[in-house]
Design a protein around this motif. Structure first.
Motif, PDB file in Angstrom:
ATOM      1  N   ASP A 189       0.848  -1.189   0.000  1.00 52.00           N
ATOM      2  CA  ASP A 189       0.000   0.000   0.000  1.00 52.00           C
ATOM      3  C   ASP A 189       0.882   1.237   0.000  1.00 52.00           C
ATOM      4  N   THR A 190       0.432   2.280  -0.698  1.00 50.06           N
ATOM      5  CA  THR A 190       1.052   3.593  -0.601  1.00 50.06           C
ATOM      6  C   THR A 190       0.021   4.514   0.046  1.00 50.06           C
ATOM      7  N   ARG A 191       0.259   5.788   0.028  1.00 51.26           N
ATOM      8  CA  ARG A 191      -0.670   6.713   0.679  1.00 51.26           C
ATOM      9  C   ARG A 191      -2.064   6.635   0.072  1.00 51.26           C
ATOM     10  N   ARG A 192      -2.158   6.525  -1.269  1.00 49.68           N
ATOM     11  CA  ARG A 192      -3.466   6.528  -1.929  1.00 49.68           C
ATOM     12  C   ARG A 192      -3.782   5.250  -2.675  1.00 49.68           C
ATOM     13  N   LEU A 193      -2.803   4.393  -2.837  1.00 50.00           N
ATOM     14  CA  LEU A 193      -2.950   3.253  -3.737  1.00 50.00           C
ATOM     15  C   LEU A 193      -2.694   1.919  -3.046  1.00 50.00           C
ATOM     16  N   SER A 194      -3.216   0.866  -3.660  1.00 45.93           N
ATOM     17  CA  SER A 194      -2.981  -0.503  -3.200  1.00 45.93           C
ATOM     18  C   SER A 194      -2.586  -1.348  -4.402  1.00 45.93           C
ATOM     19  N   LEU A 195      -1.554  -2.168  -4.252  1.00 44.17           N
ATOM     20  CA  LEU A 195      -1.084  -3.022  -5.334  1.00 44.17           C
ATOM     21  C   LEU A 195      -1.288  -4.483  -4.958  1.00 44.17           C
ATOM     22  N   ARG A 196      -1.823  -5.246  -5.894  1.00 46.61           N
ATOM     23  CA  ARG A 196      -2.073  -6.669  -5.696  1.00 46.61           C
ATOM     24  C   ARG A 196      -1.817  -7.405  -7.001  1.00 46.61           C
ATOM     25  N   GLU A 197      -1.783  -8.730  -6.911  1.00 45.74           N
ATOM     26  CA  GLU A 197      -1.604  -9.529  -8.116  1.00 45.74           C
ATOM     27  C   GLU A 197      -2.851  -9.455  -9.011  1.00 45.74           C
ATOM     28  N   MET A 198      -2.624  -9.604 -10.279  1.00 45.09           N
ATOM     29  CA  MET A 198      -3.699  -9.614 -11.266  1.00 45.09           C
ATOM     30  C   MET A 198      -4.466 -10.930 -11.202  1.00 45.09           C
ATOM     31  N   THR A 199      -5.769 -10.871 -11.518  1.00 47.94           N
ATOM     32  CA  THR A 199      -6.596 -12.071 -11.621  1.00 47.94           C
ATOM     33  C   THR A 199      -7.356 -12.040 -12.948  1.00 47.94           C
ATOM     34  N   GLU A 200      -8.040 -13.115 -13.254  1.00 49.75           N
ATOM     35  CA  GLU A 200      -8.824 -13.176 -14.488  1.00 49.75           C
ATOM     36  C   GLU A 200      -9.926 -12.117 -14.508  1.00 49.75           C
ATOM     37  N   VAL A 201     -10.402 -11.729 -13.343  1.00 55.08           N
ATOM     38  CA  VAL A 201     -11.467 -10.740 -13.243  1.00 55.08           C
ATOM     39  C   VAL A 201     -11.008  -9.377 -13.758  1.00 55.08           C
ATOM     40  N   GLU A 233       3.751   7.560  -7.616  1.00 54.07           N
ATOM     41  CA  GLU A 233       3.488   6.983  -6.302  1.00 54.07           C
ATOM     42  C   GLU A 233       3.564   5.457  -6.337  1.00 54.07           C
ATOM     43  N   ALA A 234       2.964   4.865  -7.364  1.00 52.80           N
ATOM     44  CA  ALA A 234       2.990   3.403  -7.468  1.00 52.80           C
ATOM     45  C   ALA A 234       4.403   2.886  -7.698  1.00 52.80           C
ATOM     46  N   CYS A 235       5.154   3.562  -8.569  1.00 56.83           N
ATOM     47  CA  CYS A 235       6.506   3.100  -8.876  1.00 56.83           C
ATOM     48  C   CYS A 235       7.445   3.255  -7.688  1.00 56.83           C
ATOM     49  N   ARG A 236       7.246   4.287  -6.899  1.00 57.30           N
ATOM     50  CA  ARG A 236       8.040   4.415  -5.678  1.00 57.30           C
ATOM     51  C   ARG A 236       7.769   3.235  -4.746  1.00 57.30           C
ATOM     52  N   GLY A 237       6.504   2.857  -4.644  1.00 62.66           N
ATOM     53  CA  GLY A 237       6.173   1.703  -3.819  1.00 62.66           C
ATOM     54  C   GLY A 237       6.795   0.429  -4.349  1.00 62.66           C
ATOM     55  N   VAL A 238       6.795   0.271  -5.674  1.00 63.92           N
ATOM     56  CA  VAL A 238       7.381  -0.919  -6.288  1.00 63.92           C
ATOM     57  C   VAL A 238       8.875  -0.994  -6.003  1.00 63.92           C
ATOM     58  N   LEU A 239       9.564   0.131  -6.154  1.00 67.83           N
ATOM     59  CA  LEU A 239      11.009   0.134  -5.907  1.00 67.83           C
ATOM     60  C   LEU A 239      11.322  -0.170  -4.449  1.00 67.83           C
ATOM     61  N   ARG A 240      10.544   0.408  -3.570  1.00 66.50           N
ATOM     62  CA  ARG A 240      10.773   0.130  -2.140  1.00 66.50           C
ATOM     63  C   ARG A 240      10.574  -1.351  -1.850  1.00 66.50           C
ATOM     64  N   TYR A 241       9.523  -1.925  -2.407  1.00 67.73           N
ATOM     65  CA  TYR A 241       9.258  -3.350  -2.215  1.00 67.73           C
ATOM     66  C   TYR A 241      10.406  -4.184  -2.799  1.00 67.73           C
ATOM     67  N   GLY A 242      10.850  -3.803  -3.988  1.00 67.94           N
ATOM     68  CA  GLY A 242      11.927  -4.550  -4.633  1.00 67.94           C
ATOM     69  C   GLY A 242      13.221  -4.525  -3.852  1.00 67.94           C
ATOM     70  N   PHE A 243      13.553  -3.363  -3.297  1.00 66.55           N
ATOM     71  CA  PHE A 243      14.813  -3.234  -2.577  1.00 66.55           C
ATOM     72  C   PHE A 243      14.733  -3.736  -1.143  1.00 66.55           C
ATOM     73  N   GLU A 244      13.601  -3.508  -0.473  1.00 64.24           N
ATOM     74  CA  GLU A 244      13.507  -3.885   0.937  1.00 64.24           C
ATOM     75  C   GLU A 244      13.013  -5.314   1.139  1.00 64.24           C
TER      76      GLU A 244
END
Length: 284
Positions: free
Chosen positions: A110-122, A213-224
């Motif tokens: 999660d970031t301040r405004r966004l949430s990232l999850r895996e993709m599904t068929e839906v 915002e999303a890409c910052r979250g991705v980089l943090r997840y990738g590095f940490e």
């Protein structure tokens, strides 16, 4: 450890979601449970010689001192059984194994405004909306015109990318509304040692700073979380907006490449450049 010894019943996730799976350090028992359709984590220990059991997709490795005898004060008394319980295996890991077994998407961050999850068929229709006005020069690997074909690609991506690597391109949603607004994550490009950042925001949600915002979250997840040493980005030379975004994220130009008569800019950012105490943190 026998099957009954390794059972974890109604383990609780932080959100109090109940789940159960089996833990065993006996190869034959692990295979038997797997063939019955059970969710199994095989435990590698010095005692079992840490064998390879290809039928079991998930395993953990622990030392002997990670065991507690059920009859000991630490383990309590469980009707005199000689069961041993693994107390150093993170519950979060076991919960994700159970989710994968059930075909449920992982919540990534999660970031301040966004949430990232895996993709599904839906998410099929949302993908076409996200990529509706994209420039084909900048996104040569676009969606299939036949949505049935694209649905098959989604299924294979979930199995092959998420299931094998544990990361990929994730769905980006607004936390407040739950509305899917884009995609962002890490992908693997053949011939490249480091994962590559990828992102796209739906036309109706551009101009809000969601991509940054999303890409910052991705980089943090990738590095940490993934402890990646570096992340790459590949951007078309004419895609000025994406180049500016990568610059804001802290990427530096690494090299130029030519694909299909077009020039692409290769960029790179290393983990050491983004860690606390080493310059500006790109995710703040």
């Amino acid at each position: 450890m026998g099957a009954g010894d390794g059972k974890i019943a109604d383990a609780q996730k932080e959100e109090n979601s109940g789940f159960s799976l089996w833990l065993t350090d006996e190869p034959q028992e692990a295979v038997r449970l797997r063939e019955k359709g059970e969710c199994v984590v095989f435990v590698l220990t010095p005692g079992n010689g840490r064998p390879w059991v290809p039928q079991i997709p998930y395993c953990v490795e622990i030392e002997e001192d990670a065991f507690i005898d059920s009859g000991s004060p630490e383990g309590g008394n469980h009707n005199g059984s000689e069961a041993r319980y693994f107390h150093e295996i993170p519950t979060a890991y076991l919960y994700r194994v159970w989710q994968r077994h059930k075909g449920l998407p992982w919540h990534i961050l999660d970031t301040r405004r966004l949430s990232l999850r895996e993709m599904t068929e839906v998410d099929l229709d949302a993908l076409y909306e996200i990529h509706r006005e994209e420039d084909s020069r900048f996104f040569p690997e676009g969606l299939q015109e036949d949505r049935t074909v694209e649905l098959g690609k989604i299924r294979e991506y979930i199995r092959g990318m998420y299931g094998f690597y544990g990361f990929g391109i994730w769905m980006v949603s607004e936390k407040e509304t739950g509305q899917a607004v884009g995609r962002a994550g890490l992908q693997v490009r053949e011939g490249c040692a480091e994962p590559e950042l990828g992102f796209a925001i739906a036309p109706a949600f551009r101009g809000k700073g969601y991509a940054l915002e999303a890409c910052r979250g991705v980089l943090r997840y990738g590095f940490e979380e993934l402890e990646l040493p570096a992340v790459r980005a590949v951007v078309h030379r004419e895609n000025k907006k994406s180049l500016r975004l990568c610059e804001k994220l802290g990427f530096h130009v690494d090299k130029e490449m030519k694909f299909a008569e077009d020039v692409w800019i290769g960029l790179k950012i290393e983990r050491e450049e983004c860690m606390i105490g080493k310059g500006t943190e790109i995710w703040e």
